[in-house]
Design a protein around this motif. Structure first.
Motif, PDB file in Angstrom:
ATOM      1  N   THR A 106      -1.596   5.490  -1.923  1.00 39.34           N
ATOM      2  CA  THR A 106      -1.070   6.426  -2.805  1.00 39.34           C
ATOM      3  C   THR A 106      -0.266   6.005  -3.692  1.00 39.34           C
ATOM      4  N   GLY A 107       0.279   6.977  -4.512  1.00 39.97           N
ATOM      5  CA  GLY A 107       1.007   6.708  -5.892  1.00 39.97           C
ATOM      6  C   GLY A 107       2.413   7.577  -5.662  1.00 39.97           C
ATOM      7  N   LEU A 108       3.345   7.482  -6.550  1.00 37.66           N
ATOM      8  CA  LEU A 108       4.446   7.995  -6.594  1.00 37.66           C
ATOM      9  C   LEU A 108       4.644   9.472  -6.305  1.00 37.66           C
ATOM     10  N   ASP A 109       3.418   9.980  -6.991  1.00 32.54           N
ATOM     11  CA  ASP A 109       3.210  11.584  -6.738  1.00 32.54           C
ATOM     12  C   ASP A 109       2.576  11.679  -5.478  1.00 32.54           C
ATOM     13  N   LEU A 110       2.308  10.749  -4.393  1.00 27.80           N
ATOM     14  CA  LEU A 110       1.853  11.020  -3.226  1.00 27.80           C
ATOM     15  C   LEU A 110       0.263  11.246  -3.288  1.00 27.80           C
ATOM     16  N   ALA A 111      -0.256  11.214  -4.375  1.00 30.66           N
ATOM     17  CA  ALA A 111      -1.536  11.420  -4.666  1.00 30.66           C
ATOM     18  C   ALA A 111      -2.580  10.168  -4.223  1.00 30.66           C
ATOM     19  N   PHE A 112      -3.633  10.433  -3.821  1.00 29.36           N
ATOM     20  CA  PHE A 112      -4.588   9.342  -3.458  1.00 29.36           C
ATOM     21  C   PHE A 112      -4.972   8.519  -4.837  1.00 29.36           C
ATOM     22  N   GLN A 113      -4.930   6.963  -4.524  1.00 24.99           N
ATOM     23  CA  GLN A 113      -5.319   6.341  -5.444  1.00 24.99           C
ATOM     24  C   GLN A 113      -6.444   5.531  -5.470  1.00 24.99           C
ATOM     25  N   ALA A 114      -7.386   5.490  -6.285  1.00 26.26           N
ATOM     26  CA  ALA A 114      -8.631   4.780  -6.170  1.00 26.26           C
ATOM     27  C   ALA A 114      -8.528   3.329  -6.679  1.00 26.26           C
ATOM     28  N   THR A 115      -7.742   2.477  -5.843  1.00 25.57           N
ATOM     29  CA  THR A 115      -7.259   1.213  -6.098  1.00 25.57           C
ATOM     30  C   THR A 115      -7.640   0.459  -4.783  1.00 25.57           C
ATOM     31  N   GLU A 116      -7.375  -0.966  -5.007  1.00 21.73           N
ATOM     32  CA  GLU A 116      -7.957  -1.646  -3.909  1.00 21.73           C
ATOM     33  C   GLU A 116      -7.073  -1.766  -2.727  1.00 21.73           C
ATOM     34  N   ILE A 117      -7.538  -1.762  -1.429  1.00 26.29           N
ATOM     35  CA  ILE A 117      -6.581  -1.671  -0.458  1.00 26.29           C
ATOM     36  C   ILE A 117      -7.074  -2.832   0.537  1.00 26.29           C
ATOM     37  N   ILE A 118      -6.365  -3.602   1.316  1.00 21.93           N
ATOM     38  CA  ILE A 118      -6.580  -4.964   2.051  1.00 21.93           C
ATOM     39  C   ILE A 118      -6.243  -4.619   3.670  1.00 21.93           C
ATOM     40  N   ILE A 119      -7.202  -4.830   4.270  1.00 17.37           N
ATOM     41  CA  ILE A 119      -6.912  -4.728   5.657  1.00 17.37           C
ATOM     42  C   ILE A 119      -7.130  -6.124   6.520  1.00 17.37           C
ATOM     43  N   ALA A 120      -6.086  -6.478   7.082  1.00 14.36           N
ATOM     44  CA  ALA A 120      -6.248  -7.939   7.838  1.00 14.36           C
ATOM     45  C   ALA A 120      -6.130  -7.587   9.282  1.00 14.36           C
ATOM     46  N   LEU A 121      -6.941  -8.196  10.179  1.00 13.26           N
ATOM     47  CA  LEU A 121      -6.676  -8.169  11.733  1.00 13.26           C
ATOM     48  C   LEU A 121      -6.295  -9.454  12.250  1.00 13.26           C
ATOM     49  N   SER A 122      -5.549  -9.360  13.281  1.00 14.13           N
ATOM     50  CA  SER A 122      -4.890 -10.509  13.946  1.00 14.13           C
ATOM     51  C   SER A 122      -5.814 -11.576  14.216  1.00 14.13           C
ATOM     52  N   ASP A 123      -7.371 -11.319  14.428  1.00 13.49           N
ATOM     53  CA  ASP A 123      -8.199 -12.201  14.704  1.00 13.49           C
ATOM     54  C   ASP A 123      -8.851 -12.899  13.520  1.00 13.49           C
ATOM     55  N   GLY A 124      -8.187 -12.796  12.180  1.00 13.62           N
ATOM     56  CA  GLY A 124      -8.728 -13.417  11.104  1.00 13.62           C
ATOM     57  C   GLY A 124      -9.669 -12.682  10.539  1.00 13.62           C
TER      58      GLY A 124
END
Length: 206
Positions: A106-124
């Motif tokens: 989300t951005g400063l305006d709280l709106a959805f941002q079409a930008t890269e997100i990264i999800i890392a799990l504890s199993d690697g």
């Protein structure tokens, strides 16, 4: 010689290959793999004062959410209160072998941002993607071993890692009905991106 022994040991089952969770790219495909009794949190309570941790629990499942510079929520999602930062969920109740949510920035305006997100799990297992819309932001994970934690990160200077509709539970153990998204390998320096973080406007957090 050592390499030859390692190959023999792996072939005989003495050494297990590296584990990676299966990544599902739609909520329907993921939820079909989740056993009864799962816990879904919609984060519909507004968060103020940027607490570092929050605890959630329902039934057998419980977890703690942590962000080093504080958490933020407006009643529609839960995210970090600083940009280019990370949010970590540590599972503290029953073993979690299935979890899924809308993961996005989300951005400063709280709106959805079409930008890269990264999800890392504890199993690697690590996956990174750029959702084109809120509906496209859902990712689910199933595993045959318990997942201890996940970390959600953003890298843009005006991006705040956020999530909504988090489901945690147990995998049914059935084969997935879709072709899973391949998980990428480890990332270096994601935590350092938090040093560039910007704090959300005080008026929004209040």
């Amino acid at each position: 010689m050592k390499h030859a022994l390692a190959v023999v040991a792996l072939a005989s089952g003495l050494i297990a290959p590296a584990h990676a969770a299966v990544v599902h790219t739609s909520s329907a495909a993921f939820l079909a793999q989740v056993a009864g009794g799962a816990y879904t949190e919609t984060f519909d309570t507004a968060i103020s004062n940027a607490p570092l941790t929050l605890d959630y629990a329902q039934g057998d499942y419980a977890y703690t959410v942590f962000a080093g510079r504080g958490l933020f929520g407006d009643g529609d999602f839960l995210g970090t209160s600083t940009s280019a930062s990370s949010l970590t969920i540590s599972f503290t109740g029953a073993d979690v072998t299935a979890f899924g949510a809308n993961f996005y920035n989300t951005g400063l305006d709280l709106a959805f941002q079409a930008t890269e997100i990264i999800i890392a799990l504890s199993d690697g297992t690590t996956t990174r993607f750029t959702p084109s819309s809120f509906d496209d932001s859902y990712r689910g994970f199933t595993s045959d071993i318990a997942i201890a934690s996940i970390t959600l990160s953003s890298v843009g200077r005006t991006d705040f890692a956020s999530l909504d509709n988090l489901t945690v539970g147990a995998w049914t153990g059935e084969a997935p009905g879709e072709v899973p998204e391949p998980a990428s390998l480890g990332l270096i320096g994601v935590g350092l991106a938090g040093l560039l973080g910007l704090r959300r406007r005080a008026s929004l957090a209040g």
